[in-house]
Design a protein around this motif. Structure first.
Motif, PDB file in Angstrom:
ATOM      1  N   ILE A 135       0.874  -1.172   0.000  1.00 48.71           N
ATOM      2  CA  ILE A 135       0.000   0.000   0.000  1.00 48.71           C
ATOM      3  C   ILE A 135       0.912   1.223   0.000  1.00 48.71           C
ATOM      4  N   THR A 136       0.894   1.987  -1.089  1.00 48.12           N
ATOM      5  CA  THR A 136       1.795   3.122  -1.249  1.00 48.12           C
ATOM      6  C   THR A 136       0.998   4.411  -1.175  1.00 48.12           C
ATOM      7  N   VAL A 137       1.325   5.240  -0.191  1.00 54.14           N
ATOM      8  CA  VAL A 137       0.694   6.548  -0.026  1.00 54.14           C
ATOM      9  C   VAL A 137       1.813   7.580   0.122  1.00 54.14           C
ATOM     10  N   GLN A 138       1.926   8.484  -0.853  1.00 50.94           N
ATOM     11  CA  GLN A 138       2.963   9.518  -0.851  1.00 50.94           C
ATOM     12  C   GLN A 138       4.359   8.891  -0.684  1.00 50.94           C
ATOM     13  N   ASN A 139       4.597   7.860  -1.484  1.00 50.75           N
ATOM     14  CA  ASN A 139       5.887   7.157  -1.527  1.00 50.75           C
ATOM     15  C   ASN A 139       6.219   6.422  -0.231  1.00 50.75           C
ATOM     16  N   VAL A 140       5.263   6.281   0.672  1.00 55.66           N
ATOM     17  CA  VAL A 140       5.456   5.510   1.898  1.00 55.66           C
ATOM     18  C   VAL A 140       4.769   4.157   1.708  1.00 55.66           C
ATOM     19  N   VAL A 141       5.546   3.087   1.833  1.00 57.92           N
ATOM     20  CA  VAL A 141       5.037   1.739   1.582  1.00 57.92           C
ATOM     21  C   VAL A 141       4.692   1.068   2.910  1.00 57.92           C
ATOM     22  N   THR A 142       3.491   0.557   2.996  1.00 62.41           N
ATOM     23  CA  THR A 142       3.055  -0.215   4.158  1.00 62.41           C
ATOM     24  C   THR A 142       2.399  -1.501   3.668  1.00 62.41           C
ATOM     25  N   TYR A 143       2.197  -2.428   4.614  1.00 67.32           N
ATOM     26  CA  TYR A 143       1.552  -3.696   4.299  1.00 67.32           C
ATOM     27  C   TYR A 143       0.422  -3.936   5.300  1.00 67.32           C
ATOM     28  N   ASP A 144      -0.587  -4.649   4.839  1.00 72.20           N
ATOM     29  CA  ASP A 144      -1.778  -4.896   5.653  1.00 72.20           C
ATOM     30  C   ASP A 144      -1.587  -6.179   6.458  1.00 72.20           C
ATOM     31  N   ALA A 145      -1.581  -6.031   7.774  1.00 72.20           N
ATOM     32  CA  ALA A 145      -1.576  -7.178   8.679  1.00 72.20           C
ATOM     33  C   ALA A 145      -2.957  -7.242   9.336  1.00 72.20           C
ATOM     34  N   VAL A 146      -3.668  -8.333   9.104  1.00 74.17           N
ATOM     35  CA  VAL A 146      -5.045  -8.471   9.578  1.00 74.17           C
ATOM     36  C   VAL A 146      -5.033  -9.076  10.980  1.00 74.17           C
ATOM     37  N   ILE A 147      -5.706  -8.392  11.907  1.00 72.30           N
ATOM     38  CA  ILE A 147      -5.816  -8.843  13.290  1.00 72.30           C
ATOM     39  C   ILE A 147      -7.249  -9.306  13.527  1.00 72.30           C
ATOM     40  N   GLY A 148      -7.404 -10.563  13.922  1.00 73.87           N
ATOM     41  CA  GLY A 148      -8.725 -11.073  14.263  1.00 73.87           C
ATOM     42  C   GLY A 148      -9.015 -10.884  15.737  1.00 73.87           C
ATOM     43  N   VAL A 149     -10.230 -10.458  16.044  1.00 74.14           N
ATOM     44  CA  VAL A 149     -10.590 -10.174  17.435  1.00 74.14           C
ATOM     45  C   VAL A 149     -12.040 -10.580  17.667  1.00 74.14           C
ATOM     46  N   ASP A 150     -12.310 -11.129  18.842  1.00 74.66           N
ATOM     47  CA  ASP A 150     -13.679 -11.459  19.231  1.00 74.66           C
ATOM     48  C   ASP A 150     -14.389 -10.197  19.708  1.00 74.66           C
ATOM     49  N   ASN A 151     -15.656 -10.081  19.343  1.00 71.20           N
ATOM     50  CA  ASN A 151     -16.443  -8.907  19.705  1.00 71.20           C
ATOM     51  C   ASN A 151     -17.803  -9.351  20.251  1.00 71.20           C
ATOM     52  N   PRO A 152     -17.810 -10.137  21.347  1.00 67.69           N
ATOM     53  CA  PRO A 152     -19.081 -10.696  21.827  1.00 67.69           C
ATOM     54  C   PRO A 152     -20.057  -9.626  22.298  1.00 67.69           C
ATOM     55  N   GLU A 153     -19.545  -8.524  22.844  1.00 62.70           N
ATOM     56  CA  GLU A 153     -20.424  -7.465  23.340  1.00 62.70           C
ATOM     57  C   GLU A 153     -20.796  -6.465  22.253  1.00 62.70           C
ATOM     58  N   ARG A 154     -20.234  -6.667  21.057  1.00 62.27           N
ATOM     59  CA  ARG A 154     -20.503  -5.786  19.910  1.00 62.27           C
ATOM     60  C   ARG A 154     -20.157  -4.340  20.207  1.00 62.27           C
ATOM     61  N   LEU A 155     -19.080  -4.154  20.939  1.00 60.15           N
ATOM     62  CA  LEU A 155     -18.609  -2.795  21.194  1.00 60.15           C
ATOM     63  C   LEU A 155     -17.938  -2.211  19.962  1.00 60.15           C
ATOM     64  N   LEU A 156     -17.229  -3.045  19.220  1.00 64.63           N
ATOM     65  CA  LEU A 156     -16.537  -2.582  18.023  1.00 64.63           C
ATOM     66  C   LEU A 156     -17.511  -2.508  16.858  1.00 64.63           C
ATOM     67  N   LEU A 157     -17.434  -1.419  16.112  1.00 68.29           N
ATOM     68  CA  LEU A 157     -18.307  -1.210  14.961  1.00 68.29           C
ATOM     69  C   LEU A 157     -17.465  -1.080  13.699  1.00 68.29           C
ATOM     70  N   PRO A 158     -18.024  -1.435  12.546  1.00 69.07           N
ATOM     71  CA  PRO A 158     -17.265  -1.317  11.301  1.00 69.07           C
ATOM     72  C   PRO A 158     -16.843   0.125  11.038  1.00 69.07           C
ATOM     73  N   GLY A 159     -15.599   0.297  10.587  1.00 66.52           N
ATOM     74  CA  GLY A 159     -15.096   1.618  10.228  1.00 66.52           C
ATOM     75  C   GLY A 159     -14.372   2.348  11.331  1.00 66.52           C
ATOM     76  N   MET A 160     -14.330   1.787  12.548  1.00 66.97           N
ATOM     77  CA  MET A 160     -13.621   2.463  13.636  1.00 66.97           C
ATOM     78  C   MET A 160     -12.115   2.510  13.366  1.00 66.97           C
ATOM     79  N   THR A 161     -11.477   3.566  13.868  1.00 71.44           N
ATOM     80  CA  THR A 161     -10.031   3.710  13.751  1.00 71.44           C
ATOM     81  C   THR A 161      -9.367   3.106  14.971  1.00 71.44           C
ATOM     82  N   ALA A 162      -8.415   2.217  14.740  1.00 68.61           N
ATOM     83  CA  ALA A 162      -7.747   1.510  15.833  1.00 68.61           C
ATOM     84  C   ALA A 162      -6.272   1.863  15.850  1.00 68.61           C
TER      85      ALA A 162
END
Length: 297
Positions: free
Chosen positions: A168-195
């Protein structure tokens, strides 16, 4: 669909009719073929009967092909009719709706998105951007912890489930996507939140550690043995400790570092020693007074 069904029924009826004609043509041909030897019918009549019989057989085969064609048309009409009911591919929760009732939806080169559906909000994933200098240390099953702005005092924990190869290249800065899986039984986390995530690539338990400032500290006015290059080389690193009110250099071996603390794997340093991280000067003679660090090993 109804028209396709009617065409198929017509083709089947035509086949039944032509099969009856074929049976009659066969009977006439076989009867006249037996009479020609007795001189009752001419050879031309037998030849005409044979031609009619063969034509009737060909017509029956044509009818069967027509039925197969009409059957395919019927199945295509059924598929098109089924397309009029848009069904979600998964069971879940509607996150967003992109169309309104009565709105015209046209699919040209790309299928339009009608709804965004979350399959299971009790299982979430965090897409993190890891710099290219750190991605080599990240592995699947590494522990991870992150916080979100909605719950600043709560830390969520998960594990790395995937390290994606696409840069993922943004302004010549290269990063890679590392996917973190997490349980959300209480549904506190919502789609689109910044972590804000931290991935633990390696850890040690029950070790001796010092603040990293102690590894960079050098008393003023004393020769920096080996210069900055020697101090930055971890195998020959040293810290200064306070003994009898005087700074004393202590060579150490450094292990893991996390930007704040450094693991001491060898050397003469012991638990409880007071390491020097900074000094202050005061007075006309600029007398140096070592400052005792509040950190205890």
């Amino acid at each position: 669909l109804a028209q396709a069904k009617a065409n198929l029924a017509t083709a089947k009826a035509q086949l039944a009719k032509d099969q009856a004609s074929l049976a009659y043509a066969k009977l006439s041909y076989e009867r006249d073929r037996g009479l020609v030897a007795r001189g009752i019918v001419s050879q031309d009549t037998v030849d005409a009967d044979k031609s009619a019989y063969e034509q009737a057989a060909a017509q029956v085969e044509l009818d069967r092909a027509t039925i197969a064609q009409r059957q395919a048309a019927l199945e295509g009409a059924q598929v098109n009719l089924d397309y009029t009911d848009i069904v979600s591919p998964v069971d879940g929760i509607v996150v967003s709706r992109n169309v309104d009732v009565g709105q015209t939806v046209a699919a040209s080169f790309q299928t339009p998105t009608l709804f965004l559906i979350a399959k299971d909000l009790t299982k979430m994933q965090v897409d993190t951007n890891v710099s290219e200098s750190d991605i080599g240390q990240v592995k699947v099953e590494d522990r991870a912890a992150f916080t979100v702005e909605a719950y600043p005092k709560k830390t969520f924990e998960g594990r790395v489930t995937e390290v994606r190869q696409a840069p993922i290249t943004v302004q010549n800065v290269v990063t890679y996507d590392a996917v973190i899986g997490v349980d959300n039984p209480e549904r506190l986390l919502l789609p689109g939140m910044t972590a804000n995530a931290k991935i633990v690539t390696e850890e040690r338990n029950d070790v001796l550690r010092v603040p990293q400032q102690a590894l960079r500290f050098e008393p003023q006015g004393l020769p920096a043995a080996g210069g900055n290059a020697a101090r930055s080389a971890r195998p020959g690193a040293r810290v200064w400790i306070l003994k009898a009110g005087q700074p004393v250099a202590m060579p150490v071996s450094v292990g893991l570092e996390d930007g704040t603390w450094a693991e001491i794997t060898g050397g003469g340093l012991a638990q409880g020693d007071a390491v020097i991280t900074d000094e202050s000067t005061a007075g006309a003679a600029a007398a140096r007074r070592p400052t005792r660090t509040p950190f205890r090993l």
